[in-house]
Design an enzyme around this catalytic site. Sequence first.
Site, PDB file in Angstrom:
ATOM      1  N   HIS A  43      54.362  46.384  67.997  1.00 34.67           N
ATOM      2  CA  HIS A  43      54.217  46.856  66.607  1.00 34.67           C
ATOM      3  C   HIS A  43      55.550  46.711  65.849  1.00 34.67           C
ATOM      4  O   HIS A  43      55.565  46.378  64.668  1.00 34.67           O
ATOM      5  CB  HIS A  43      53.749  48.308  66.572  1.00 34.67           C
ATOM      6  N   ASP A  83      46.587  41.445  63.434  1.00 31.26           N
ATOM      7  CA  ASP A  83      46.090  41.753  64.779  1.00 31.26           C
ATOM      8  C   ASP A  83      46.892  40.999  65.844  1.00 31.26           C
ATOM      9  O   ASP A  83      47.334  39.878  65.607  1.00 31.26           O
ATOM     10  CB  ASP A  83      44.605  41.351  64.857  1.00 31.26           C
ATOM     11  N   LEU A 141      54.867  41.825  42.378  1.00 23.27           N
ATOM     12  CA  LEU A 141      53.905  41.778  43.486  1.00 23.27           C
ATOM     13  C   LEU A 141      53.390  43.184  43.729  1.00 23.27           C
ATOM     14  O   LEU A 141      54.165  44.138  43.742  1.00 23.27           O
ATOM     15  CB  LEU A 141      54.593  41.237  44.762  1.00 23.27           C
TER      16      LEU A 141
HETATM   17  C1  FPP Z   1      46.833  45.409  65.535  1.00 22.21           C
HETATM   18  O1  FPP Z   1      47.396  45.002  66.745  1.00 22.21           O
HETATM   19  C2  FPP Z   1      47.806  46.097  64.722  1.00 22.21           C
HETATM   20  C3  FPP Z   1      47.735  47.389  64.350  1.00 22.21           C
HETATM   21  C4  FPP Z   1      46.667  48.305  64.733  1.00 22.21           C
HETATM   22  C5  FPP Z   1      48.768  48.004  63.523  1.00 22.21           C
HETATM   23  C6  FPP Z   1      49.433  47.108  62.540  1.00 22.21           C
HETATM   24  C7  FPP Z   1      50.822  47.537  62.421  1.00 22.21           C
HETATM   25  C8  FPP Z   1      51.874  46.714  62.188  1.00 22.21           C
HETATM   26  C9  FPP Z   1      51.748  45.285  61.909  1.00 22.21           C
HETATM   27  C10 FPP Z   1      53.264  47.196  62.220  1.00 22.21           C
HETATM   28  C11 FPP Z   1      53.615  48.283  61.295  1.00 22.21           C
HETATM   29  C12 FPP Z   1      53.102  48.113  59.930  1.00 22.21           C
HETATM   30  C13 FPP Z   1      53.808  48.354  58.829  1.00 22.21           C
HETATM   31  C14 FPP Z   1      53.182  48.237  57.502  1.00 22.21           C
HETATM   32  C15 FPP Z   1      55.228  48.684  58.884  1.00 22.21           C
HETATM   33  P1  FPP Z   1      46.781  45.573  68.072  1.00 22.21           P
HETATM   34  O2  FPP Z   1      47.632  46.715  68.498  1.00 22.21           O
HETATM   35  O3  FPP Z   1      45.347  45.889  67.891  1.00 22.21           O
HETATM   36  O4  FPP Z   1      46.971  44.335  69.019  1.00 22.21           O
HETATM   37  P2  FPP Z   1      46.041  43.942  70.256  1.00 22.21           P
HETATM   38  O5  FPP Z   1      44.669  43.685  69.689  1.00 22.21           O
HETATM   39  O6  FPP Z   1      46.690  42.711  70.766  1.00 22.21           O
HETATM   40  O7  FPP Z   1      46.083  45.070  71.220  1.00 22.21           O
END
Ligand code: FPP
Length: 250
Positions: free
Chosen positions: A44, A27, A138
């Site tokens: 992201h 997050d 893994l």
């Molecule tokens: C939360 O941050 C993250 C997500 C909803 C997506 C997770 C994706 C990644 C880590 C990158 C791509 C993943 C892979 C496996 C290649 P948020 O957008 O909710 O952040 P915020 O709460 O600060 O808005």
Amino acid sequence: MSSKSIPRDVALLDPAKLPQHVAMIMDGNGRWAKKRLLNRIQGHEKGADTVRAVVEACREIGIPYLTLFAFSTENWQRPQREVDALMTLLKKFLEDEREELQKNGIRLTVIGETTRLPQNVRQSIDEVVAATAVNDKLRLILALSYGGRAEIVRMARELATAVADGQLRPDQIDHDRVARSLYTPDIPDPDILVRTSGEMRISNFLLWQIAYAELYFTPTLWPDFGKEEFCQILHDYQQRDRRYGKVDPV
Ligand code: FPP
């Protein structure tokens, strides 16, 4: 604890007390981007680099299972542009990492309502899952279009259908039978759950499986998370007393 005594390295971890399964709620990508006046998608993208670093750390440390919450059922409600960008990023990640996963003996599997994913993403997943199926160093489990309650509903329907069809008696439904009808029948429950970005919620992640997981909440935003902090969390985990509702022997 003084910062000097905090281990900064894998070598300082006790190999006999490593978690078998680490689950992570990644997050804070959006906030990371906002702080830098970047768009959320750039957050992201940086988050995908952290995914690579954490996978590599698990392999190096010798943790056999890693589950990452990459896209929740609720995430479909984000603006279409962001959903599309996340799907593109995921596809790129799978294509870019395929060789690295193979080289390092990492097996990819996916949990969630994958039928909702775009066809081209599903195809990339299927290819990498098949190509890495025999790897055993893994197990990387990506939770995609995943929701814990939806998983439980799916399990309940499966068991109810088996009962209705006369293949199962209600008294045969126990913990083990329930666990076998979840997405994770062949995966040990997570020993620890880490969530970045300071939010202290479970957000519908692995609701059944985290019953006895140790919980770690760090204020670090996911793109800033790395191996050093991961080792600190693992060190902290090794100091915890896991009693599973019992008492310590005197
Ligand atoms: C939360 O941050 C993250 C997500 C909803 C997506 C997770 C994706 C990644 C880590 C990158 C791509 C993943 C892979 C496996 C290649 P948020 O957008 O909710 O952040 P915020 O709460 O600060 O808005």
